[in-house]
Design a protein around this motif. Structure first.
Motif, PDB file in Angstrom:
ATOM      1  N   SER A  75      -7.540  52.517 114.452  1.00 22.72           N
ATOM      2  CA  SER A  75      -7.853  53.647 115.335  1.00 22.72           C
ATOM      3  C   SER A  75      -6.914  53.726 116.532  1.00 22.72           C
ATOM      4  N   LYS A  76      -6.225  52.629 116.853  1.00 22.78           N
ATOM      5  CA  LYS A  76      -5.339  52.598 118.012  1.00 22.78           C
ATOM      6  C   LYS A  76      -3.861  52.780 117.639  1.00 22.78           C
ATOM      7  N   VAL A  77      -3.461  52.292 116.482  1.00 26.85           N
ATOM      8  CA  VAL A  77      -2.032  52.358 116.137  1.00 26.85           C
ATOM      9  C   VAL A  77      -1.748  53.286 114.961  1.00 26.85           C
ATOM     10  N   GLY A  78      -2.783  53.759 114.302  1.00 27.01           N
ATOM     11  CA  GLY A  78      -2.578  54.635 113.160  1.00 27.01           C
ATOM     12  C   GLY A  78      -2.519  53.875 111.849  1.00 27.01           C
ATOM     13  N   GLU A  79      -2.760  54.582 110.762  1.00 25.28           N
ATOM     14  CA  GLU A  79      -2.862  53.935 109.452  1.00 25.28           C
ATOM     15  C   GLU A  79      -1.539  53.339 108.991  1.00 25.28           C
ATOM     16  N   LYS A  80      -0.438  54.051 109.204  1.00 23.27           N
ATOM     17  CA  LYS A  80       0.854  53.551 108.734  1.00 23.27           C
ATOM     18  C   LYS A  80       1.235  52.256 109.437  1.00 23.27           C
ATOM     19  N   ALA A  81       1.061  52.196 110.739  1.00 26.44           N
ATOM     20  CA  ALA A  81       1.384  50.987 111.492  1.00 26.44           C
ATOM     21  C   ALA A  81       0.467  49.842 111.084  1.00 26.44           C
ATOM     22  N   ALA A  82      -0.829  50.131 110.917  1.00 30.03           N
ATOM     23  CA  ALA A  82      -1.778  49.105 110.497  1.00 30.03           C
ATOM     24  C   ALA A  82      -1.416  48.572 109.115  1.00 30.03           C
ATOM     25  N   ASN A  83      -0.991  49.471 108.230  1.00 31.62           N
ATOM     26  CA  ASN A  83      -0.570  49.043 106.901  1.00 31.62           C
ATOM     27  C   ASN A  83       0.709  48.202 106.975  1.00 31.62           C
ATOM     28  N   GLY A  84       1.556  48.516 107.959  1.00 29.48           N
ATOM     29  CA  GLY A  84       2.761  47.713 108.151  1.00 29.48           C
ATOM     30  C   GLY A  84       2.418  46.270 108.461  1.00 29.48           C
ATOM     31  N   LEU A  85       1.415  46.059 109.308  1.00 33.25           N
ATOM     32  CA  LEU A  85       0.940  44.704 109.589  1.00 33.25           C
ATOM     33  C   LEU A  85       0.504  44.017 108.294  1.00 33.25           C
ATOM     34  N   PHE A  86      -0.297  44.727 107.512  1.00 32.53           N
ATOM     35  CA  PHE A  86      -0.801  44.154 106.274  1.00 32.53           C
ATOM     36  C   PHE A  86       0.322  43.765 105.330  1.00 32.53           C
ATOM     37  N   TYR A  87       1.244  44.677 105.080  1.00 30.08           N
ATOM     38  CA  TYR A  87       2.299  44.417 104.108  1.00 30.08           C
ATOM     39  C   TYR A  87       3.109  43.180 104.478  1.00 30.08           C
ATOM     40  N   VAL A  88       3.449  43.063 105.748  1.00 31.55           N
ATOM     41  CA  VAL A  88       4.298  41.938 106.161  1.00 31.55           C
ATOM     42  C   VAL A  88       3.562  40.612 106.000  1.00 31.55           C
ATOM     43  N   VAL A  97       5.275  52.554 117.062  1.00 30.62           N
ATOM     44  CA  VAL A  97       6.652  52.873 116.677  1.00 30.62           C
ATOM     45  C   VAL A  97       7.303  51.675 115.973  1.00 30.62           C
ATOM     46  N   VAL A  98       7.132  50.500 116.553  1.00 32.19           N
ATOM     47  CA  VAL A  98       7.721  49.284 115.979  1.00 32.19           C
ATOM     48  C   VAL A  98       7.150  49.016 114.593  1.00 32.19           C
ATOM     49  N   LEU A  99       5.826  49.098 114.464  1.00 34.62           N
ATOM     50  CA  LEU A  99       5.181  48.755 113.203  1.00 34.62           C
ATOM     51  C   LEU A  99       5.433  49.793 112.116  1.00 34.62           C
ATOM     52  N   GLU A 100       5.576  51.049 112.487  1.00 33.93           N
ATOM     53  CA  GLU A 100       5.903  52.063 111.483  1.00 33.93           C
ATOM     54  C   GLU A 100       7.310  51.832 110.932  1.00 33.93           C
ATOM     55  N   LYS A 101       8.227  51.414 111.777  1.00 31.05           N
ATOM     56  CA  LYS A 101       9.580  51.082 111.316  1.00 31.05           C
ATOM     57  C   LYS A 101       9.543  49.859 110.399  1.00 31.05           C
ATOM     58  N   ILE A 102       8.743  48.860 110.785  1.00 32.30           N
ATOM     59  CA  ILE A 102       8.593  47.670 109.958  1.00 32.30           C
ATOM     60  C   ILE A 102       7.999  48.043 108.601  1.00 32.30           C
ATOM     61  N   HIS A 103       7.009  48.926 108.614  1.00 27.19           N
ATOM     62  CA  HIS A 103       6.410  49.420 107.365  1.00 27.19           C
ATOM     63  C   HIS A 103       7.486  49.998 106.463  1.00 27.19           C
ATOM     64  N   ASP A 104       8.363  50.819 107.030  1.00 28.54           N
ATOM     65  CA  ASP A 104       9.390  51.482 106.230  1.00 28.54           C
ATOM     66  C   ASP A 104      10.400  50.493 105.662  1.00 28.54           C
ATOM     67  N   THR A 105      10.773  49.474 106.428  1.00 25.82           N
ATOM     68  CA  THR A 105      11.733  48.500 105.918  1.00 25.82           C
ATOM     69  C   THR A 105      11.109  47.640 104.825  1.00 25.82           C
ATOM     70  N   ASP A 106       9.833  47.262 105.003  1.00 25.22           N
ATOM     71  CA  ASP A 106       9.146  46.462 103.987  1.00 25.22           C
ATOM     72  C   ASP A 106       9.039  47.225 102.673  1.00 25.22           C
ATOM     73  N   GLN A 107       8.594  48.461 102.741  1.00 32.31           N
ATOM     74  CA  GLN A 107       8.424  49.242 101.522  1.00 32.31           C
ATOM     75  C   GLN A 107       9.754  49.746 100.970  1.00 32.31           C
ATOM     76  N   ASP A 140      -8.678  49.083 105.929  1.00 34.55           N
ATOM     77  CA  ASP A 140      -9.327  49.317 104.645  1.00 34.55           C
ATOM     78  C   ASP A 140      -9.851  48.010 104.051  1.00 34.55           C
ATOM     79  N   LYS A 141     -11.068  48.058 103.516  1.00 38.29           N
ATOM     80  CA  LYS A 141     -11.643  46.866 102.886  1.00 38.29           C
ATOM     81  C   LYS A 141     -10.798  46.394 101.710  1.00 38.29           C
ATOM     82  N   THR A 142     -10.159  47.335 101.043  1.00 40.10           N
ATOM     83  CA  THR A 142      -9.342  46.958  99.890  1.00 40.10           C
ATOM     84  C   THR A 142      -8.173  46.068 100.303  1.00 40.10           C
TER      85      THR A 142
END
Length: 213
Positions: free
Chosen positions: A89-102, A34-44, A128-130
């Motif tokens: 696999s544990k937090v979902g793609e959107k949350a994982a992407n949030g980590l990456f973006y930040v 939940v936290v990381l998906e919100k962070i993803h949204d603010t970053d993007q 993702d390897k990319t």
């Protein structure tokens, strides 16, 4: 922004208190998602806003984006410091992407600290390897070295401030490396997408100190 900073500090306090009992506890993946998906949204979200900002208002916009990034970085570094890089696999793609973006939008020292963890997750198929390739390119650019996959463009190479692809190591084989890393576009197509000039013979600017820290 003060509200966001308060929320970040509360998250820090919660994370620091999770293991006070001295007993190993399960990682709260659902809460972190939940936290990381919100962070993803603010970053993007702040970056999407930039597409509509008029040129005369860009300085104010960049200050706003920096403030958003600072709050996000505070929260994400607290999470990474406690749990390490979280698997998709544990937090979902959107949350994982949030980590990456930040982390991708953080200073050089932060990228250098967490890139090895992201690369390990990529090797396990847990990100993702990319993304690992893009972060490696970003770090190399910030270190004033040639990138590997041609994923990064900058306005630092042209006097008129237009965008160009940062110099690439062994440009002859860059598209083979891109394919192996999971990119679906060539470096030429990526340059077009980024509206950036691409010159395979591009040189690293001499005696130039990039504005990254």
């Amino acid at each position: 922004m003060k509200k966001n900073l308060t929320s970040a500090l509360l998250l820090l306090l919660c994370l620091c208190g999770i293991h006070l009992s001295g007993q190993a506890q399960a990682i709260p993946y659902d809460s972190l998602r939940v936290v990381l998906e919100k962070i993803h949204d603010t970053d993007q979200g702040i970056r999407l806003k930039g597409d509509t900002v008029k040129e005369e208002n860009m300085n104010a916009f960049f200050a706003e984006m920096q403030a958003v990034d600072s709050v996000n970085q505070l929260q994400v570094q607290a999470i990474l410091g406690r749990y390490g890089w979280l698997p998709k696999s544990k937090v979902g793609e959107k949350a994982a992407n949030g980590l990456f973006y930040v982390v991708q939008h953080s200073p050089t020292r932060v990228i250098a600290q967490y890139l090895p963890e992201l690369q390990k997750m990529a090797a396990k198929g847990e990100t993702d390897k990319t993304l690992a390739a893009m972060m490696e390119d970003r770090l190399l650019m910030f270190q004033n070295k040639k990138q590997i996959y041609g994923s990064q463009a900058t306005s630092m190479l042209r006097k008129d401030g237009s965008y160009a692809i940062w110099p690439i190591e062994d440009p002859r084989n860059v598209n083979k490396r891109r394919k192996a890393a999971g990119f679906t576009s060539t470096v030429e197509e990526n340059a077009k997408r980024l509206k950036a000039a691409y010159d395979p013979a591009e040189k690293i600017p001499a005696n130039q100190r990039l504005p990254f820290h």
